[in-house]
Design a protein around this motif. Structure first.
Motif, short mmCIF file in Angstrom:
data_model
loop_
_atom_site.label_atom_id
_atom_site.label_comp_id
_atom_site.label_asym_id
_atom_site.label_seq_id
_atom_site.Cartn_x
_atom_site.Cartn_y
_atom_site.Cartn_z
N LYS A 57 37.82 12.67 67.60
CA LYS A 57 38.32 11.40 67.06
C LYS A 57 37.15 10.67 66.41
N LEU A 58 37.31 10.29 65.15
CA LEU A 58 36.25 9.62 64.41
C LEU A 58 36.25 8.13 64.75
N GLU A 59 35.22 7.69 65.46
CA GLU A 59 35.14 6.29 65.88
C GLU A 59 34.39 5.43 64.87
N GLN A 60 33.30 5.94 64.34
CA GLN A 60 32.51 5.21 63.36
C GLN A 60 31.85 6.19 62.41
N MET A 61 31.60 5.76 61.19
CA MET A 61 30.80 6.52 60.25
C MET A 61 30.37 5.60 59.12
N THR A 62 29.19 5.79 58.63
CA THR A 62 28.70 4.97 57.55
C THR A 62 29.63 5.04 56.35
N ASP A 63 29.97 3.87 55.80
CA ASP A 63 30.83 3.76 54.61
C ASP A 63 32.22 4.34 54.84
N LEU A 64 32.67 4.37 56.07
CA LEU A 64 33.99 4.92 56.38
C LEU A 64 35.07 3.91 55.99
N PRO A 65 36.04 4.30 55.17
CA PRO A 65 37.17 3.39 54.88
C PRO A 65 37.90 3.03 56.17
N SER A 66 38.36 1.81 56.26
CA SER A 66 38.98 1.33 57.50
C SER A 66 40.19 2.17 57.91
N GLU A 67 40.92 2.72 56.92
CA GLU A 67 42.12 3.48 57.25
C GLU A 67 41.79 4.82 57.93
N LEU A 68 40.53 5.24 57.87
CA LEU A 68 40.15 6.51 58.49
C LEU A 68 39.57 6.34 59.89
N ILE A 69 39.35 5.09 60.32
CA ILE A 69 38.88 4.87 61.68
C ILE A 69 39.95 5.35 62.66
N GLY A 70 39.56 6.18 63.59
CA GLY A 70 40.51 6.74 64.54
C GLY A 70 41.15 8.04 64.08
N PRO A 207 18.26 7.91 59.08
CA PRO A 207 18.11 6.65 58.35
C PRO A 207 19.17 6.47 57.27
N GLY A 208 19.93 5.38 57.38
CA GLY A 208 20.95 5.06 56.39
C GLY A 208 22.30 5.70 56.61
N TRP A 209 22.45 6.49 57.69
CA TRP A 209 23.74 7.17 57.91
C TRP A 209 23.93 7.43 59.39
N MET A 210 25.17 7.30 59.85
CA MET A 210 25.49 7.62 61.24
C MET A 210 26.96 7.97 61.38
N VAL A 211 27.28 8.73 62.42
CA VAL A 211 28.67 9.06 62.74
C VAL A 211 28.82 9.12 64.25
N VAL A 212 29.97 8.64 64.76
CA VAL A 212 30.27 8.68 66.19
C VAL A 212 31.63 9.35 66.35
N VAL A 213 31.68 10.41 67.18
CA VAL A 213 32.94 11.11 67.42
C VAL A 213 33.20 11.20 68.91
N HIS A 214 34.48 11.18 69.25
CA HIS A 214 34.94 11.25 70.64
C HIS A 214 35.60 12.61 70.85
N PHE A 215 35.18 13.32 71.90
CA PHE A 215 35.76 14.63 72.22
C PHE A 215 36.99 14.46 73.11
N ASP A 216 37.99 15.31 72.87
CA ASP A 216 39.17 15.34 73.71
C ASP A 216 39.69 16.78 73.75
N GLN A 217 40.34 17.13 74.85
CA GLN A 217 40.99 18.44 75.00
C GLN A 217 40.02 19.59 74.74
N LEU A 218 38.80 19.45 75.22
CA LEU A 218 37.79 20.50 75.03
C LEU A 218 38.04 21.63 76.02
N GLN A 219 38.25 22.83 75.48
CA GLN A 219 38.53 23.99 76.32
C GLN A 219 37.77 25.21 75.81
N PHE A 220 37.21 25.98 76.74
CA PHE A 220 36.58 27.26 76.42
C PHE A 220 37.46 28.38 76.97
N ALA A 221 37.50 29.50 76.26
CA ALA A 221 38.37 30.61 76.67
C ALA A 221 37.80 31.92 76.12
#
Length: 256
Positions: A57-70, A207-221
């Motif tokens: 899940k995309l929580e934050q990113m530099t220059d991210l349009p508001s409609e893409l948050i989440g 410098p000048g760029w960042m991204v924050v992502v949230h992990f969910d349903q992580l499974q190894f098989a």
């Protein structure tokens, strides 16, 4: 050829796993989190799990349009050469899949239209028309993994509750030599690690760029169902076959 942003970030995450052999506590925790990913991509391993699937899940990113948050990306990978990605690409929800040398995207009609429009506006990542797909691999020689712990710095910055679960928080940096080889100079990561060692959140910045992502349903098989790599019955009527260059462009455009 420059790696797409998604694969470049993945390479950075995978390389960090070598820190497991260093100090106790923060380095052991980092290794506990990342070694399962390394075992998926390593050519030689005794670990049975050669596939991983998760949702980002995309929580934050530099220059991210508001409609893409989440917005979310669903990722499935299986060694040596299978990848399925469902994510917003060029303003549309798109599925891109690699099954060995077979490459396809859905919805095909929209993807073809988007590629033409983005190409005309020069908004697509540049690629080598002669590029050929190779099996997945770690970004450093596997025989050198034993020497990598000295190439990392990790700092324990405490604990934090995330979605009601306690997490250890680490700041991680690549040493200059490794950063240069991965073209990741001045990059740093903050990771939130759950008690079972799985990542809950990762923030990557330069410098000048960042991204924050949230992990969910992580499974190894050991492997994923074969249907993972095939279009569904609903998708089959509108599938676009891709060549390697177009496939790389779509992956590269996923964070645009």
């Amino acid at each position: 050829m420059t790696r797409p942003p998604f694969l470049r970030l993945l390479s950075v995450f995978l390389c960090l796993a070598a820190a497991a052999a260093a100090e106790e506590n923060r380095y052991d925790l980092l290794g506990k989190m990342l070694l399962p990913f390394v075992n998926v991509f390593a050519k030689s391993t005794t670990n049975p799990n050669r596939a991983v699937s998760f949702t980002l899940k995309l929580e934050q990113m530099t220059d991210l349009p508001s409609e893409l948050i989440g917005s979310q990306a669903e990722v499935a990978v299986e060694y040596p050469d299978k990848l399925r990605l469902h994510a917003p690409i060029l303003g549309e929800d798109v599925t891109v899949c690699r099954n060995g040398q077979e490459l396809w995207a859905y919805p095909g009609s929209k993807v073809e239209e988007m590629l033409k429009a983005a190409g005309a506006k020069k908004k697509l990542p540049r690629v080598d028309a002669n590029y050929r797909l190779q099996p997945f691999s770690l970004p450093v020689p596997e025989k050198e993994l034993v020497f990598l712990p000295v190439l990392f710095q990790a700092k324990d910055v405490g604990s934090e509750s995330l979605d009601g679960q306690p997490c250890r928080v680490l700041d991680v940096y690549l040493m200059p030599e490794l950063a240069r080889s991965l073209k990741a100079q001045n990059w740093g990561a903050r990771v939130w690690v759950l008690p079972d060692g799985k990542p809950a959140r990762i923030s990557v910045a330069k410098p000048g760029w960042m991204v924050v992502v949230h992990f969910d349903q992580l499974q190894f098989a050991p492997k994923l169902p074969e249907s993972t790599w095939e279009p569904t019955s609903e998708q089959s009527a509108d599938v676009l076959k891709l060549d390697p260059a177009r496939y790389q462009q779509l992956l590269g455009a996923m964070v645009k």
